[in-house]
Design a protein around this motif. Sequence first.
Motif, PDB file in Angstrom:
ATOM      1  N   ARG A  30       0.905  -1.180   0.252  1.00 53.63           N
ATOM      2  CA  ARG A  30       0.430   0.149  -0.220  1.00 53.63           C
ATOM      3  C   ARG A  30       1.011   0.962   0.247  1.00 53.63           C
ATOM      4  O   ARG A  30       1.431   1.005   0.284  1.00 53.63           O
ATOM      5  CB  ARG A  30      -0.856  -0.087   1.011  1.00 53.63           C
ATOM      6  N   ALA A  31       0.333   2.402  -1.138  1.00 54.60           N
ATOM      7  CA  ALA A  31       0.949   3.823  -1.122  1.00 54.60           C
ATOM      8  C   ALA A  31       1.169   4.026   0.140  1.00 54.60           C
ATOM      9  O   ALA A  31       0.004   4.309   1.097  1.00 54.60           O
ATOM     10  CB  ALA A  31       0.926   4.163  -2.139  1.00 54.60           C
ATOM     11  N   GLU A  32       2.638   4.327   0.581  1.00 56.54           N
ATOM     12  CA  GLU A  32       2.463   5.797   1.800  1.00 56.54           C
ATOM     13  C   GLU A  32       2.274   7.254   1.481  1.00 56.54           C
ATOM     14  O   GLU A  32       2.295   8.364   2.342  1.00 56.54           O
ATOM     15  CB  GLU A  32       3.580   5.108   2.131  1.00 56.54           C
ATOM     16  N   TYR A  33       1.721   7.608   0.496  1.00 52.00           N
ATOM     17  CA  TYR A  33       1.550   8.552   0.111  1.00 52.00           C
ATOM     18  C   TYR A  33       0.628   8.840  -0.916  1.00 52.00           C
ATOM     19  O   TYR A  33       0.256   8.504  -2.144  1.00 52.00           O
ATOM     20  CB  TYR A  33       2.764   9.821  -0.195  1.00 52.00           C
ATOM     21  N   GLY A  34      -0.002  10.042  -0.939  1.00 53.26           N
ATOM     22  CA  GLY A  34      -1.199  10.015  -2.282  1.00 53.26           C
ATOM     23  C   GLY A  34      -1.891  11.097  -1.596  1.00 53.26           C
ATOM     24  O   GLY A  34      -2.542  11.558  -0.093  1.00 53.26           O
ATOM     25  N   LEU A  35      -3.191  11.162  -2.192  1.00 51.92           N
ATOM     26  CA  LEU A  35      -4.700  12.466  -1.946  1.00 51.92           C
ATOM     27  C   LEU A  35      -5.927  11.760  -2.388  1.00 51.92           C
ATOM     28  O   LEU A  35      -5.504  11.668  -3.742  1.00 51.92           O
ATOM     29  CB  LEU A  35      -4.020  12.935  -2.643  1.00 51.92           C
ATOM     30  N   GLY A  36      -6.332  11.283  -2.260  1.00 49.92           N
ATOM     31  CA  GLY A  36      -7.719  10.490  -2.703  1.00 49.92           C
ATOM     32  C   GLY A  36      -8.927  11.598  -3.021  1.00 49.92           C
ATOM     33  O   GLY A  36      -9.040  12.202  -2.186  1.00 49.92           O
ATOM     34  N   TYR A  37      -9.553  10.715  -3.633  1.00 48.97           N
ATOM     35  CA  TYR A  37     -10.759  11.841  -3.647  1.00 48.97           C
ATOM     36  C   TYR A  37     -12.364  11.427  -4.249  1.00 48.97           C
ATOM     37  O   TYR A  37     -11.850  10.059  -4.630  1.00 48.97           O
ATOM     38  CB  TYR A  37     -10.446  12.382  -5.289  1.00 48.97           C
ATOM     39  N   HIS A  38     -13.695  11.798  -3.635  1.00 50.89           N
ATOM     40  CA  HIS A  38     -14.351  11.231  -3.978  1.00 50.89           C
ATOM     41  C   HIS A  38     -15.151  12.057  -4.524  1.00 50.89           C
ATOM     42  O   HIS A  38     -15.288  13.061  -3.509  1.00 50.89           O
ATOM     43  CB  HIS A  38     -14.778  10.110  -2.991  1.00 50.89           C
ATOM     44  N   ALA A  39     -15.664  12.570  -5.904  1.00 54.53           N
ATOM     45  CA  ALA A  39     -16.407  13.597  -5.668  1.00 54.53           C
ATOM     46  C   ALA A  39     -17.845  13.447  -6.643  1.00 54.53           C
ATOM     47  O   ALA A  39     -18.228  12.429  -7.336  1.00 54.53           O
ATOM     48  CB  ALA A  39     -15.762  14.477  -6.695  1.00 54.53           C
ATOM     49  N   MET A  40     -18.639  14.167  -7.041  1.00 59.10           N
ATOM     50  CA  MET A  40     -20.015  14.306  -7.700  1.00 59.10           C
ATOM     51  C   MET A  40     -20.540  16.015  -7.836  1.00 59.10           C
ATOM     52  O   MET A  40     -19.810  16.504  -6.898  1.00 59.10           O
ATOM     53  CB  MET A  40     -21.147  13.275  -7.232  1.00 59.10           C
ATOM     54  N   LEU A  41     -20.952  16.034  -8.914  1.00 55.59           N
ATOM     55  CA  LEU A  41     -22.269  17.351  -9.235  1.00 55.59           C
ATOM     56  C   LEU A  41     -23.259  17.505  -8.439  1.00 55.59           C
ATOM     57  O   LEU A  41     -23.691  16.511  -7.838  1.00 55.59           O
ATOM     58  CB  LEU A  41     -22.392  17.539 -10.719  1.00 55.59           C
ATOM     59  N   PRO A  42     -22.865  18.500  -7.849  1.00 56.51           N
ATOM     60  CA  PRO A  42     -24.314  18.695  -6.858  1.00 56.51           C
ATOM     61  C   PRO A  42     -25.566  18.974  -7.843  1.00 56.51           C
ATOM     62  O   PRO A  42     -25.673  19.286  -8.878  1.00 56.51           O
ATOM     63  CB  PRO A  42     -23.829  20.072  -5.759  1.00 56.51           C
ATOM     64  N   GLY A  43     -26.516  18.578  -7.385  1.00 56.73           N
ATOM     65  CA  GLY A  43     -28.107  19.246  -7.545  1.00 56.73           C
ATOM     66  C   GLY A  43     -28.931  19.162  -6.964  1.00 56.73           C
ATOM     67  O   GLY A  43     -28.602  18.109  -5.616  1.00 56.73           O
ATOM     68  N   GLU A  44     -30.402  17.878  -7.279  1.00 55.88           N
ATOM     69  CA  GLU A  44     -31.650  18.220  -7.083  1.00 55.88           C
ATOM     70  C   GLU A  44     -31.338  17.060  -6.418  1.00 55.88           C
ATOM     71  O   GLU A  44     -30.653  16.172  -6.572  1.00 55.88           O
ATOM     72  CB  GLU A  44     -32.726  18.433  -7.671  1.00 55.88           C
ATOM     73  N   GLY A  45     -31.159  16.382  -4.867  1.00 57.28           N
ATOM     74  CA  GLY A  45     -31.340  15.256  -3.662  1.00 57.28           C
ATOM     75  C   GLY A  45     -30.043  15.124  -3.545  1.00 57.28           C
ATOM     76  O   GLY A  45     -29.437  13.490  -3.083  1.00 57.28           O
ATOM     77  N   PHE A  84     -16.716   9.475   4.209  1.00 51.43           N
ATOM     78  CA  PHE A  84     -16.612   9.666   3.470  1.00 51.43           C
ATOM     79  C   PHE A  84     -17.962   9.549   2.366  1.00 51.43           C
ATOM     80  O   PHE A  84     -17.753   8.333   1.107  1.00 51.43           O
ATOM     81  CB  PHE A  84     -15.888  10.797   2.656  1.00 51.43           C
ATOM     82  N   ALA A  85     -18.747  10.279   2.256  1.00 52.40           N
ATOM     83  CA  ALA A  85     -19.497   9.795   2.194  1.00 52.40           C
ATOM     84  C   ALA A  85     -21.518  10.872   0.655  1.00 52.40           C
ATOM     85  O   ALA A  85     -20.320  12.056   1.188  1.00 52.40           O
ATOM     86  CB  ALA A  85     -21.222   8.892   2.702  1.00 52.40           C
ATOM     87  N   LEU A  86     -21.054  10.417  -0.210  1.00 50.36           N
ATOM     88  CA  LEU A  86     -21.848  10.973  -1.408  1.00 50.36           C
ATOM     89  C   LEU A  86     -23.167  10.044  -1.229  1.00 50.36           C
ATOM     90  O   LEU A  86     -22.950   8.909  -1.726  1.00 50.36           O
ATOM     91  CB  LEU A  86     -21.513  11.724  -2.348  1.00 50.36           C
ATOM     92  N   ALA A  87     -24.619  11.092  -1.501  1.00 46.09           N
ATOM     93  CA  ALA A  87     -25.708  10.363  -1.767  1.00 46.09           C
ATOM     94  C   ALA A  87     -26.725  11.167  -2.873  1.00 46.09           C
ATOM     95  O   ALA A  87     -26.307  12.138  -3.044  1.00 46.09           O
ATOM     96  CB  ALA A  87     -26.745   9.817  -0.439  1.00 46.09           C
ATOM     97  N   ARG A  88     -27.506  10.677  -3.297  1.00 49.09           N
ATOM     98  CA  ARG A  88     -28.276  10.958  -4.099  1.00 49.09           C
ATOM     99  C   ARG A  88     -29.801  10.421  -4.430  1.00 49.09           C
ATOM    100  O   ARG A  88     -30.312   9.048  -4.073  1.00 49.09           O
ATOM    101  CB  ARG A  88     -28.192  11.694  -6.002  1.00 49.09           C
ATOM    102  N   PRO A  99     -28.069   9.949 -15.821  1.00 47.83           N
ATOM    103  CA  PRO A  99     -27.404   9.173 -14.780  1.00 47.83           C
ATOM    104  C   PRO A  99     -26.471  10.578 -13.847  1.00 47.83           C
ATOM    105  O   PRO A  99     -26.885  11.309 -13.303  1.00 47.83           O
ATOM    106  CB  PRO A  99     -26.182   9.449 -15.791  1.00 47.83           C
ATOM    107  N   VAL A 100     -26.605   9.022 -12.429  1.00 48.99           N
ATOM    108  CA  VAL A 100     -25.679   9.536 -11.535  1.00 48.99           C
ATOM    109  C   VAL A 100     -24.482   9.352 -11.951  1.00 48.99           C
ATOM    110  O   VAL A 100     -23.565   8.412 -12.004  1.00 48.99           O
ATOM    111  CB  VAL A 100     -26.381   8.563 -10.378  1.00 48.99           C
ATOM    112  N   VAL A 101     -23.367  10.630 -11.584  1.00 47.94           N
ATOM    113  CA  VAL A 101     -22.317  10.386 -12.035  1.00 47.94           C
ATOM    114  C   VAL A 101     -20.875  10.531 -10.736  1.00 47.94           C
ATOM    115  O   VAL A 101     -21.481  11.449 -10.357  1.00 47.94           O
ATOM    116  CB  VAL A 101     -21.974  10.969 -13.263  1.00 47.94           C
ATOM    117  N   PHE A 102     -20.094   9.817  -9.878  1.00 49.86           N
ATOM    118  CA  PHE A 102     -19.591  10.093  -9.300  1.00 49.86           C
ATOM    119  C   PHE A 102     -18.071   9.780  -9.211  1.00 49.86           C
ATOM    120  O   PHE A 102     -17.607   9.105 -10.623  1.00 49.86           O
ATOM    121  CB  PHE A 102     -19.578   8.616  -8.182  1.00 49.86           C
TER     122      PHE A 102
END
Length: 137
Positions: A30-45, A84-88, A99-102
């Motif tokens: 497992r790498a000991e460096y880096g930056l993880g991301y989890h994203a989505m576009l904002p919107g209704e719901g 870290f959670a995202l939901a629609r 579509p729902v895009v993450f």
Amino acid sequence: MTWSTTTTDNLILHSFTLAAQSQFQATDNRAEYGLGYHAMLPGEGITYQAGQDRSMRRGFDITGFLNNTVDRTFREINDKWPCFALARDLGNITSAAGPVVFAVGLSRDPAVSYATADGQQSRSLFYRTQFAQDSEA
């Protein structure tokens, strides 16, 4: 572990990283460096949350949405398991909808170290020449 959540008119972005990083090092593959991301576009719901795994899941199970808050108590990964959670909310599904895009990503900079006649050189990935911030990519 440290993390942040950025919300704009165009993006909801969770980012997370080890508090103490070791460039070009790995432990148990497992790498000991880096930056993880989890994203989505904002919107209704669309809702988001960063916090303890159990309380987030319990709240989501009861209400069906996340509470748009961020726990800023940085800690070890196995101490109250930060998530870290995202939901629609898809509502009542009666026909095909848009579509729902993450997005999920990992960025390391520098990404590569290689040997030359002049010694070791660290290099970034090409996309870094095109975007000032990872969130823009």
